[in-house]
Enzyme design. Sequence first.
Site, PDB file in Angstrom:
ATOM      1  N   HIS A   1       0.807  -1.231   0.000  1.00 29.49           N
ATOM      2  CA  HIS A   1       0.000   0.000   0.000  1.00 29.49           C
ATOM      3  C   HIS A   1       0.838   1.278   0.000  1.00 29.49           C
ATOM      4  O   HIS A   1       0.297   2.372   0.092  1.00 29.49           O
ATOM      5  CB  HIS A   1      -0.931   0.032   1.219  1.00 29.49           C
ATOM      6  CG  HIS A   1      -1.965  -1.055   1.183  1.00 29.49           C
ATOM      7  ND1 HIS A   1      -2.686  -1.430   2.293  1.00 29.49           N
ATOM      8  CD2 HIS A   1      -2.395  -1.852   0.177  1.00 29.49           C
ATOM      9  CE1 HIS A   1      -3.517  -2.406   1.968  1.00 29.49           C
ATOM     10  NE2 HIS A   1      -3.356  -2.684   0.694  1.00 29.49           N
TER      11      HIS A   1
ATOM     12  N   GLN B   1       2.462  -4.264   6.260  1.00 30.99           N
ATOM     13  CA  GLN B   1       1.577  -3.417   5.459  1.00 30.99           C
ATOM     14  C   GLN B   1       0.870  -2.311   6.254  1.00 30.99           C
ATOM     15  O   GLN B   1       0.637  -1.237   5.726  1.00 30.99           O
ATOM     16  CB  GLN B   1       0.533  -4.334   4.810  1.00 30.99           C
ATOM     17  CG  GLN B   1      -0.464  -3.664   3.900  1.00 30.99           C
ATOM     18  CD  GLN B   1      -1.387  -4.683   3.246  1.00 30.99           C
ATOM     19  OE1 GLN B   1      -1.022  -5.317   2.273  1.00 30.99           O
ATOM     20  NE2 GLN B   1      -2.572  -4.847   3.791  1.00 30.99           N
ATOM     21  N   GLU B   2       0.507  -2.614   7.510  1.00 27.29           N
ATOM     22  CA  GLU B   2      -0.340  -1.653   8.238  1.00 27.29           C
ATOM     23  C   GLU B   2       0.051  -1.563   9.708  1.00 27.29           C
ATOM     24  O   GLU B   2       0.224  -2.594  10.367  1.00 27.29           O
ATOM     25  CB  GLU B   2      -1.814  -2.087   8.149  1.00 27.29           C
ATOM     26  CG  GLU B   2      -2.308  -2.145   6.720  1.00 27.29           C
ATOM     27  CD  GLU B   2      -3.696  -2.755   6.577  1.00 27.29           C
ATOM     28  OE1 GLU B   2      -4.451  -2.789   7.575  1.00 27.29           O
ATOM     29  OE2 GLU B   2      -4.011  -3.202   5.465  1.00 27.29           O
TER      30      GLU B   2
ATOM     31  N   GLU C   1      -4.286   3.813   2.125  1.00 24.74           N
ATOM     32  CA  GLU C   1      -5.356   3.916   3.124  1.00 24.74           C
ATOM     33  C   GLU C   1      -5.235   5.191   3.953  1.00 24.74           C
ATOM     34  O   GLU C   1      -5.834   5.308   5.025  1.00 24.74           O
ATOM     35  CB  GLU C   1      -5.372   2.662   4.007  1.00 24.74           C
ATOM     36  CG  GLU C   1      -5.677   1.418   3.176  1.00 24.74           C
ATOM     37  CD  GLU C   1      -5.830   0.148   3.987  1.00 24.74           C
ATOM     38  OE1 GLU C   1      -5.550   0.169   5.206  1.00 24.74           O
ATOM     39  OE2 GLU C   1      -6.229  -0.865   3.392  1.00 24.74           O
TER      40      GLU C   1
ATOM     41  N   GLU D   1      -2.446  -9.253  12.351  1.00 24.57           N
ATOM     42  CA  GLU D   1      -3.219  -9.837  11.253  1.00 24.57           C
ATOM     43  C   GLU D   1      -2.276 -10.441  10.223  1.00 24.57           C
ATOM     44  O   GLU D   1      -1.219  -9.870   9.941  1.00 24.57           O
ATOM     45  CB  GLU D   1      -4.063  -8.707  10.639  1.00 24.57           C
ATOM     46  CG  GLU D   1      -4.862  -9.081   9.400  1.00 24.57           C
ATOM     47  CD  GLU D   1      -5.611  -7.860   8.849  1.00 24.57           C
ATOM     48  OE1 GLU D   1      -5.873  -6.902   9.604  1.00 24.57           O
ATOM     49  OE2 GLU D   1      -5.914  -7.865   7.649  1.00 24.57           O
TER      50      GLU D   1
ATOM     51  N   ASP E   1      -6.869 -13.018   7.527  1.00 24.39           N
ATOM     52  CA  ASP E   1      -7.492 -12.211   6.459  1.00 24.39           C
ATOM     53  C   ASP E   1      -7.334 -12.972   5.146  1.00 24.39           C
ATOM     54  O   ASP E   1      -8.256 -13.659   4.713  1.00 24.39           O
ATOM     55  CB  ASP E   1      -6.851 -10.812   6.422  1.00 24.39           C
ATOM     56  CG  ASP E   1      -7.304  -9.992   5.221  1.00 24.39           C
ATOM     57  OD1 ASP E   1      -8.303 -10.356   4.578  1.00 24.39           O
ATOM     58  OD2 ASP E   1      -6.652  -8.969   4.900  1.00 24.39           O
TER      59      ASP E   1
ATOM     60  N   LYS F   1     -14.559  -9.131   5.053  1.00 23.32           N
ATOM     61  CA  LYS F   1     -14.659  -8.198   3.922  1.00 23.32           C
ATOM     62  C   LYS F   1     -15.692  -8.775   2.965  1.00 23.32           C
ATOM     63  O   LYS F   1     -15.418  -9.797   2.312  1.00 23.32           O
ATOM     64  CB  LYS F   1     -13.311  -8.090   3.206  1.00 23.32           C
ATOM     65  CG  LYS F   1     -12.180  -7.488   4.038  1.00 23.32           C
ATOM     66  CD  LYS F   1     -10.841  -7.696   3.341  1.00 23.32           C
ATOM     67  CE  LYS F   1      -9.718  -6.926   4.004  1.00 23.32           C
ATOM     68  NZ  LYS F   1      -8.389  -7.353   3.497  1.00 23.32           N
TER      69      LYS F   1
ATOM     70  N   HIS G   1     -12.725  -2.507   5.594  1.00 22.28           N
ATOM     71  CA  HIS G   1     -12.681  -1.877   4.262  1.00 22.28           C
ATOM     72  C   HIS G   1     -11.646  -2.595   3.388  1.00 22.28           C
ATOM     73  O   HIS G   1     -11.022  -3.570   3.818  1.00 22.28           O
ATOM     74  CB  HIS G   1     -12.308  -0.397   4.417  1.00 22.28           C
ATOM     75  CG  HIS G   1     -10.896  -0.189   4.877  1.00 22.28           C
ATOM     76  ND1 HIS G   1     -10.236   1.012   4.810  1.00 22.28           N
ATOM     77  CD2 HIS G   1      -9.989  -1.050   5.421  1.00 22.28           C
ATOM     78  CE1 HIS G   1      -9.020   0.891   5.264  1.00 22.28           C
ATOM     79  NE2 HIS G   1      -8.836  -0.346   5.654  1.00 22.28           N
ATOM     80  N   ARG G   2     -11.440  -2.086   2.161  1.00 25.32           N
ATOM     81  CA  ARG G   2     -10.349  -2.527   1.295  1.00 25.32           C
ATOM     82  C   ARG G   2      -9.440  -1.328   1.024  1.00 25.32           C
ATOM     83  O   ARG G   2      -9.812  -0.185   1.254  1.00 25.32           O
ATOM     84  CB  ARG G   2     -10.876  -3.058  -0.061  1.00 25.32           C
ATOM     85  CG  ARG G   2     -11.816  -4.225  -0.008  1.00 25.32           C
ATOM     86  CD  ARG G   2     -11.313  -5.410   0.790  1.00 25.32           C
ATOM     87  NE  ARG G   2     -10.060  -5.980   0.338  1.00 25.32           N
ATOM     88  CZ  ARG G   2      -9.919  -7.163  -0.236  1.00 25.32           C
ATOM     89  NH1 ARG G   2     -10.981  -7.919  -0.453  1.00 25.32           N
ATOM     90  NH2 ARG G   2      -8.725  -7.630  -0.566  1.00 25.32           N
ATOM     91  N   SER G   3      -8.271  -1.615   0.462  1.00 30.71           N
ATOM     92  CA  SER G   3      -7.350  -0.496   0.207  1.00 30.71           C
ATOM     93  C   SER G   3      -7.847   0.403  -0.929  1.00 30.71           C
ATOM     94  O   SER G   3      -7.561   1.589  -0.953  1.00 30.71           O
ATOM     95  CB  SER G   3      -5.946  -1.005  -0.077  1.00 30.71           C
ATOM     96  OG  SER G   3      -5.959  -1.925  -1.139  1.00 30.71           O
TER      97      SER G   3
ATOM     98  N   LYS H   1     -12.366  -1.869  10.797  1.00 33.70           N
ATOM     99  CA  LYS H   1     -11.033  -1.476  10.327  1.00 33.70           C
ATOM    100  C   LYS H   1     -11.248  -0.588   9.116  1.00 33.70           C
ATOM    101  O   LYS H   1     -11.721  -1.044   8.072  1.00 33.70           O
ATOM    102  CB  LYS H   1     -10.268  -2.754   9.974  1.00 33.70           C
ATOM    103  CG  LYS H   1      -8.886  -2.528   9.449  1.00 33.70           C
ATOM    104  CD  LYS H   1      -8.179  -3.861   9.190  1.00 33.70           C
ATOM    105  CE  LYS H   1      -7.194  -3.696   8.067  1.00 33.70           C
ATOM    106  NZ  LYS H   1      -6.406  -4.885   7.772  1.00 33.70           N
TER     107      LYS H   1
HETATM  108  P1  PGA Z   1      -6.304  -5.015   0.444  1.00 33.83           P
HETATM  109  O1  PGA Z   1      -5.560  -5.062   1.839  1.00 33.83           O
HETATM  110  O2  PGA Z   1      -7.604  -4.333   0.595  1.00 33.83           O
HETATM  111  O3  PGA Z   1      -5.320  -4.264  -0.421  1.00 33.83           O
HETATM  112  O4  PGA Z   1      -6.434  -6.438  -0.015  1.00 33.83           O
HETATM  113  C1  PGA Z   1      -6.171  -4.879   3.040  1.00 33.83           C
HETATM  114  C2  PGA Z   1      -5.710  -5.920   4.022  1.00 33.83           C
HETATM  115  O5  PGA Z   1      -4.825  -6.743   3.726  1.00 33.83           O
HETATM  116  O6  PGA Z   1      -6.252  -5.981   5.117  1.00 33.83           O
HETATM  117 ZN    ZN Z   2      -5.063  -7.799   5.791  1.00 35.06          ZN
END
Ligand code: PGA
Ligand code: ZN
Length: 401
Positions: free
Chosen positions: A150, A158-159, A202, A279, A305, A330, A358-360, A381
């Site tokens: 992201h 990633q987050e 995000e 996660e 996830d 999701k 949500h999604r990215s 989230k």
């Molecule tokens: P994505 O990532 O929406 O780009 O798939 C979000 C996540 O991994 O939680």
């Molecule tokens: Zn994830």
Amino acid sequence: MRVNNIVLRKIFDSRGEPTLEVALAANSGIIGTAQVPSGKSRGTGEANVVSFEHAVRSAKAILPAMRRTNFSSPKAFDRFLMARDGTADKRRLGGNFMIGCSLAFARAMAAEKKQELWELVEECYFPEKSAASRTERPMIFSNLINGGAHAATNLAVQEYMAVAKPVGTPSETIARVIALYREVGNALQRRTGFKRLPLGDEGGYAVDFPDNGAPLEILARSIKKLRFEKIFSIAIDSAASEFFRKGKYDFEKKRLSAPELAEIYASYVRRAPLLMSVEDPCAESDAKGFGIVRARLGETWIVGDDLTVTNAARVARYLDDGCITGVIVKPNQIGTLSETCDAIAAAQKRGARVIVSHRSGETGDVSIIHIAKACSADAVKIGAPARERLLKFNEYIRIFS
Ligand code: PGA
Ligand code: ZN
């Protein structure tokens, strides 16, 4: 409820990529709409995403039978969609087309019944929830520092999320998230010397760090500075499938095994004791690795996830195997509202944590907040409190106040 038309629009998500808006017109004249988000670090088990042109063909294919049917509930409508598709991965009609139709139908039916979407979803899928859970509000997982797929930075993880506990009014909770977002921004500006900080997909800050644990310390320090230690925690999403190659994790120039990666996570908990949730600590094909991390980290939530992809059977399997203690939900990973709620029920039945996400690549659609309220999710989230993500924060204020 009878439906007489489907209108599809090619709209654009927050990355400027094409996606779908679905509008379903009921015979009464009421129209329900839904916009479909899109992921970038997608699990391989997710429902198929089809092109706009394919979705137009799907709509044409189902319209005659749809017009002939009187649907008594969102469940009946989703059963119809699933029967027409007939595949496990939703490749015939398209998972993005199906979730758009499914949510648009639920919105139209809620409007016909003069209900909020969450009221219909609660009545239809979660009628037996406890009185206590009705008054609880979900925590907010807010992604303040972006890495991985992201952001164009050196972070593999990633987050990095601040987790706000629902203290005070929804507005007060969110005002604190915004204050923390600014404080983290100030700290990063001082460190980098940037006048304007780059942002990731995000809305979190996207800058380089000495290592993947350093952003945790920045978050922890900012939380402490604002005296939020009792009402905020920290969560990360490693999205580790993205750095898993040939059976090992490519991490900070090393090739790590799952036990070695688990040691790194354990060191993060020592560096930032507020870290409460990890996660996708391992790759989607490495369920055993999840179990290793879980055993190593004890109380920390271990959340699936890419591993679970909002699929009730997978949720059940990995919870029963003891690999995870919570799941990300999701709706577009699975393709219908009914199956989304099945996945939630499978998790809740086993006492696991539920985080509706949500999604990215996002749109103006706020239905995830309604799903979270309907099922009394532990958390939502929803990214950084910025740009298009604020729509979800504001819907949270609206329906939880
Ligand atoms: P994505 O990532 O929406 O780009 O798939 C979000 C996540 O991994 O939680
Ligand atoms: Zn994830």
